[in-house]
Motif scaffolding. Structure first.
Motif, PDB file in Angstrom:
ATOM      1  N   ASP B 373       0.840  -1.201   0.000  1.00 42.71           N
ATOM      2  CA  ASP B 373       0.000   0.000   0.000  1.00 42.71           C
ATOM      3  C   ASP B 373       0.877   1.254   0.000  1.00 42.71           C
ATOM      4  N   ASP B 374       0.214   2.401  -0.088  1.00 43.57           N
ATOM      5  CA  ASP B 374       0.937   3.664  -0.215  1.00 43.57           C
ATOM      6  C   ASP B 374       1.899   3.939   0.939  1.00 43.57           C
ATOM      7  N   SER B 375       1.568   3.419   2.130  1.00 41.05           N
ATOM      8  CA  SER B 375       2.422   3.720   3.281  1.00 41.05           C
ATOM      9  C   SER B 375       3.781   3.019   3.169  1.00 41.05           C
ATOM     10  N   SER B 376       3.874   2.016   2.306  1.00 38.66           N
ATOM     11  CA  SER B 376       5.147   1.298   2.147  1.00 38.66           C
ATOM     12  C   SER B 376       5.764   1.559   0.769  1.00 38.66           C
ATOM     13  N   LEU B 377       5.229   2.541   0.099  1.00 40.87           N
ATOM     14  CA  LEU B 377       5.771   2.925  -1.212  1.00 40.87           C
ATOM     15  C   LEU B 377       6.713   4.117  -1.038  1.00 40.87           C
ATOM     16  N   VAL B 378       7.910   3.971  -1.548  1.00 41.78           N
ATOM     17  CA  VAL B 378       8.863   5.089  -1.548  1.00 41.78           C
ATOM     18  C   VAL B 378       9.056   5.471  -3.003  1.00 41.78           C
ATOM     19  N   ARG B 379       8.438   6.558  -3.387  1.00 46.18           N
ATOM     20  CA  ARG B 379       8.463   6.935  -4.798  1.00 46.18           C
ATOM     21  C   ARG B 379       9.515   8.032  -4.976  1.00 46.18           C
ATOM     22  N   ARG B 380      10.545   7.747  -5.691  1.00 45.89           N
ATOM     23  CA  ARG B 380      11.621   8.721  -5.925  1.00 45.89           C
ATOM     24  C   ARG B 380      11.758   8.944  -7.428  1.00 45.89           C
ATOM     25  N   HIS B 381      10.798   9.650  -7.968  1.00 47.30           N
ATOM     26  CA  HIS B 381      10.792   9.890  -9.412  1.00 47.30           C
ATOM     27  C   HIS B 381      11.305  11.275  -9.776  1.00 47.30           C
ATOM     28  N   GLY B 382      11.746  12.016  -8.788  1.00 50.18           N
ATOM     29  CA  GLY B 382      12.202  13.371  -9.067  1.00 50.18           C
ATOM     30  C   GLY B 382      11.024  14.291  -9.319  1.00 50.18           C
ATOM     31  N   SER B 383      11.339  15.469  -9.778  1.00 51.87           N
ATOM     32  CA  SER B 383      10.282  16.466  -9.962  1.00 51.87           C
ATOM     33  C   SER B 383      10.387  17.047 -11.371  1.00 51.87           C
ATOM     34  N   SER B 384       9.607  18.062 -11.622  1.00 52.80           N
ATOM     35  CA  SER B 384       9.646  18.694 -12.942  1.00 52.80           C
ATOM     36  C   SER B 384      10.096  20.146 -12.793  1.00 52.80           C
ATOM     37  N   PRO B 385      11.387  20.327 -12.601  1.00 53.51           N
ATOM     38  CA  PRO B 385      11.873  21.671 -12.276  1.00 53.51           C
ATOM     39  C   PRO B 385      11.637  22.701 -13.382  1.00 53.51           C
ATOM     40  N   GLU B 386      11.683  22.252 -14.621  1.00 49.47           N
ATOM     41  CA  GLU B 386      11.573  23.205 -15.721  1.00 49.47           C
ATOM     42  C   GLU B 386      10.208  23.898 -15.711  1.00 49.47           C
ATOM     43  N   GLU B 387       9.195  23.085 -15.531  1.00 50.80           N
ATOM     44  CA  GLU B 387       7.840  23.621 -15.475  1.00 50.80           C
ATOM     45  C   GLU B 387       7.687  24.529 -14.251  1.00 50.80           C
ATOM     46  N   TYR B 388       8.303  24.100 -13.173  1.00 49.30           N
ATOM     47  CA  TYR B 388       8.256  24.853 -11.921  1.00 49.30           C
ATOM     48  C   TYR B 388       8.888  26.243 -12.095  1.00 49.30           C
ATOM     49  N   VAL B 389      10.022  26.274 -12.739  1.00 50.46           N
ATOM     50  CA  VAL B 389      10.708  27.557 -12.969  1.00 50.46           C
ATOM     51  C   VAL B 389       9.872  28.420 -13.917  1.00 50.46           C
ATOM     52  N   ARG B 390       9.378  27.792 -14.937  1.00 48.08           N
ATOM     53  CA  ARG B 390       8.585  28.509 -15.943  1.00 48.08           C
ATOM     54  C   ARG B 390       7.405  29.231 -15.279  1.00 48.08           C
ATOM     55  N   ARG B 391       6.792  28.544 -14.321  1.00 46.58           N
ATOM     56  CA  ARG B 391       5.592  29.106 -13.694  1.00 46.58           C
ATOM     57  C   ARG B 391       5.886  30.285 -12.773  1.00 46.58           C
ATOM     58  N   LEU B 392       7.175  30.475 -12.452  1.00 46.26           N
ATOM     59  CA  LEU B 392       7.530  31.633 -11.621  1.00 46.26           C
ATOM     60  C   LEU B 392       7.349  32.942 -12.384  1.00 46.26           C
ATOM     61  N   PHE B 393       7.400  32.837 -13.701  1.00 42.03           N
ATOM     62  CA  PHE B 393       7.421  34.042 -14.531  1.00 42.03           C
ATOM     63  C   PHE B 393       6.065  34.297 -15.174  1.00 42.03           C
ATOM     64  N   VAL B 394       5.690  35.573 -15.206  1.00 38.46           N
ATOM     65  CA  VAL B 394       4.456  35.906 -15.916  1.00 38.46           C
ATOM     66  C   VAL B 394       4.701  35.972 -17.419  1.00 38.46           C
ATOM     67  N   ASP B 395       5.956  36.095 -17.771  1.00 38.02           N
ATOM     68  CA  ASP B 395       6.297  36.127 -19.201  1.00 38.02           C
ATOM     69  C   ASP B 395       7.307  35.012 -19.514  1.00 38.02           C
ATOM     70  N   PRO B 396       6.890  33.747 -19.338  1.00 38.04           N
ATOM     71  CA  PRO B 396       7.851  32.646 -19.553  1.00 38.04           C
ATOM     72  C   PRO B 396       8.468  32.653 -20.939  1.00 38.04           C
ATOM     73  N   GLU B 397       7.760  33.243 -21.891  1.00 39.00           N
ATOM     74  CA  GLU B 397       8.302  33.272 -23.253  1.00 39.00           C
ATOM     75  C   GLU B 397       9.613  34.071 -23.316  1.00 39.00           C
ATOM     76  N   ASN B 398       9.854  34.915 -22.297  1.00 40.49           N
ATOM     77  CA  ASN B 398      11.099  35.692 -22.281  1.00 40.49           C
ATOM     78  C   ASN B 398      12.263  34.965 -21.621  1.00 40.49           C
ATOM     79  N   VAL B 399      11.988  33.870 -20.926  1.00 36.35           N
ATOM     80  CA  VAL B 399      13.093  33.148 -20.277  1.00 36.35           C
ATOM     81  C   VAL B 399      13.302  31.741 -20.852  1.00 36.35           C
ATOM     82  N   GLU B 400      12.214  31.145 -21.261  1.00 45.97           N
ATOM     83  CA  GLU B 400      12.273  29.746 -21.682  1.00 45.97           C
ATOM     84  C   GLU B 400      13.255  29.479 -22.829  1.00 45.97           C
TER      85      GLU B 400
END
Lengths: 229, 428
Positions: B373-400
């Motif tokens: 069950d979920d309590s014995s699952l250790v999920r280490r799939h990493g994250s999605s940093p690129e999307e995370y960074v993109r969302r910091l900006f209101v104008d992602p088209e200028n940084v992406e």
């Protein structure tokens, strides 16, 4: 404007393992002179694959202790410690018949090094004792200067200091091999090519001395840190 | 001087995502706290050299984790006449590691067998630290950041508990709603949140990575390494094969496992010789890691596996789920990943000990078939940093568009000029 040379860190444990030894040397020297003197230890540390001297701990001696210079990095061609590093021999200011003769040579040496200071302001006595590793590489250098004329020209004193350094080297070898103090360990440093600049030793003043240098058998770099055994 | 300048320009470019806007580390792989700090030092030093002719008056640092605090401290050290604003969305600085007693942080162990990798202290001029529990490291770093704050409180603002933050890269404008934290090193909170909207000369984003989804977070306290206290045996499924997954595999399978002592435990007095042998093999062999470990390094790995077999936990039963995003079908995938060599070695030794059962089903099938069950699952799939960074900006088209040119280019080496960083309160 010249870039400032701020210190890079030295682990506290690396400092504390040499400080009691330097304090003992301080006591010995205080017993021999009333002049001002300083002593410290430099290790060879690597930066971007290049080896530098790094001042390992504060100066001890007649003046106040100050952590401000601990960790400063210097080319391995710096002054008398650079001379000792290059030749892997003890270097010191040679014996002069008079202070005037010493000052005359010192003035020439300072000119050669393009130094602008006054010879009278410079300590008349220097000493550097290199600690050499099993691959004939310098790992540590003891530095000392003193305001007493011909102070380190005294063979008896230099022999005594060198003997103490040899005992220290042998102690560190034992510590390393026996792991007698497992919570303080010497973690190997990266090896690097020594970074050189124009040597700044006072060539007329300083001489190499044929006294056995301290040698490590087991220690290959000097980086003591607190560890979990 | 020219040499320094050229190098600084080169470094600056590897962080630049828009004019005056920089991103530290989020798009890199094999990230460690120490490497992020190296990048922070490199960037701020490079900026100080590149902007010597036109020193920025205001610098915003987005992110109050260890990287953000290192950037902020480096800014305070090298820009003595600039104002700094640190923005952190949580209520605490270093909040991921603060209070995390179950993770061990070591500055360089993931570089093993490189020389100096076992050294316990980071030996950094700014926010130096020594290996320890994550909570202790965080406390140490926050305390050292406090020393920079105390000496620079008049020109430092710290805003925490952000309810919103929007960065516009085109004109380096940030809008936020958050609470002021005292900048005298005591880190006490001011009364209530307030909104603000400001333009900065430089913005340095050090947001880290987005948090992993649907799992106990990597930095959350848990009991994986604690013996099962009722005397029974517990089943676990570890999903993933990066550093995070392998560390948790080790904690679940090796009795008394500690990241900082495992090498000594395995190789004892021969550690130094082993290190040189492995380093030499890594430098000279052009074969796969699996091949290297099983053939060239067999004289080293065989006795190590025998030693490790005696320490395999009896109170856990671990399934290693390795199918990943690409439906992998071979254990080799764990050796091809960009995980550290140390973790590859440990993974190999555990494999040789039979300490886990590899599984290549879909995660859902694996959980169902093994009754986990979920309590014995250790999920280490990493994250999605690129999307995370993109969302910091209101104008992602200028940084992406810049992401591709900075990704994996931020060297984690000491590239700043030796002796460049003064201690707190000393001018550079």
């Amino acid at each position: 404007m010249k870039d400032k040379n701020h210190p890079e860190p030295v682990p506290s444990a690396s400092q504390v393992v040499v400080l009691p030894f330097l304090a003992a040397l301080e006591g010995l020297i205080k017993d021999q002179t009333t002049s001002t003197f300083r002593l410290t230890m430099h290790r060879v540390a690597t930066w971007e694959s290049q080896g530098h001297f790094q001042q390992l701990c504060t100066y001890l001696g007649s003046g106040p202790k100050d952590q401000g210079t601990v960790g400063r990095m210097l080319p391995v061609t710096t002054g008398i410690i650079g001379y000792a590093f290059e030749h892997k021999k003890i270097a010191r200011t040679k014996r002069y018949a008079s202070n005037e003769l010493l000052l005359a040579d010192l003035a020439e040496d300072m000119k050669a090094n393009r130094e602008t200071g006054q010879p009278e302001q410079t300590p008349p006595s220097y000493l550097a004792i290199p600690f050499v590793g099993s691959e004939n590489e310098v790992i540590l250098v003891l530095y000392a200067d003193c305001r007493e004329f011909n102070f380190f020209a005294n063979n008896q004193l230099v022999n005594k200091l060198a003997a103490m350094c040899r005992s220290l080297a042998s102690l560190f070898d034992w510590l390393q091999e026996s792991e007698a103090l497992p919570t303080i360990q010497n973690f190997p440093l990266e090896k690097g090519t020594p970074i050189k600049s124009a040597p700044t030793v006072y060539r007329r003043l300083q001489e190499l001395v044929e006294i056995p240098v301290p040698r490590f058998k087991a220690v290959t770099s000097f980086n003591y840190e607190i560890a979990i055994p | 001087m020219t040499c320094n300048f050229d190098r600084a320009v080169e470094i600056e470019q590897t962080f630049k995502i828009a004019d005056g806007v920089y991103l530290v580390g989020s798009l890199e792989t094999g990230v460690t706290v120490y490497k992020q700090q190296l990048r922070a030092h490199n960037l701020v030093w490079a900026l100080s050299v590149c902007s010597a002719a036109a020193v920025p008056k205001s610098i915003a640092i987005v992110g109050g984790g260890i990287t953000g605090l290192t950037v902020a401290s480096c800014v305070l050290a090298l820009f003595p006449d600039s104002e700094a604003t640190l923005l952190e969305k949580r209520w605490e600085l270093c909040s991921l590691q603060l209070g995390c007693d179950t993770r061990w942080l070591h500055p360089k162990i993931y570089d093993w067998p490189e020389y100096g990798s076992r050294a316990q202290s980071a030996q950094l001029p700014v926010l130096d630290w020594t290996a320890g529990r994550a909570s202790d490291v965080a406390r140490n770093i926050v305390q050292k950041f406090g020393a920079f704050c105390e000496k620079n409180q008049a020109r430092l603002r710290i805003i925490v508990g952000l309810r919103s933050i929007q960065i516009r890269a085109s004109d380096r404008h940030i809008e936020w709603m958050g609470c002021k934290m005292s900048s005298d090193g005591t880190f006490s909170y001011d009364n209530h949140p307030e909104g603000a909207s400001e333009k900065f000369d430089v913005i340095i984003a050090a947001p880290g990575y987005s948090l992993e989804a649907n799992t106990p977070l990597y930095w959350q306290n848990e009991q994986l390494s604690q013996p099962v206290l009722d005397g029974g045996q517990q089943n676990y499924l570890v999903s993933g094969y990066g550093d995070g997954a392998i560390v948790d595999l080790c904690r679940l399978t090796i009795s008394r496992f500690r990241q900082d002592t495992i090498l000594k435990d395995l190789f004892g007095p021969a550690l130094k010789e082993t290190e040189e042998e492995v380093l030499n093999a890594l430098q000279t062999e052009r074969t796969s890691y699996h091949d290297l470990l099983s053939r060239r390094l067999e004289p080293i790995t065989r006795p190590a596996a025998i030693a490790l077999a005696k320490r395999i936990r009896r109170d856990t039963n671990v399934i290693m789920h390795l199918s990943g995003r690409n439906a992998n079908r071979s254990i080799d995938v764990a050796f091809e990943h960009q995980s550290s060599f140390l973790n590859k070695l440990l993974f190999y030794l555990l494999y040789k000990c039979g300490a886990f059962a590899p599984n290549f089903d879909t995660l859902e099938d694996a959980l169902r078939s093994k009754g986990i069950d979920d309590s014995s699952l250790v999920r280490r799939h990493g994250s999605s940093p690129e999307e995370y960074v993109r969302r910091l900006f209101v104008d992602p088209e200028n940084v992406e568009p810049q992401f591709a040119s900075i990704r994996h280019r931020q060297h984690a080496e000491k590239l700043w000029r030796l002796g460049a960083f003064p201690p707190p309160g000393v001018r550079p």
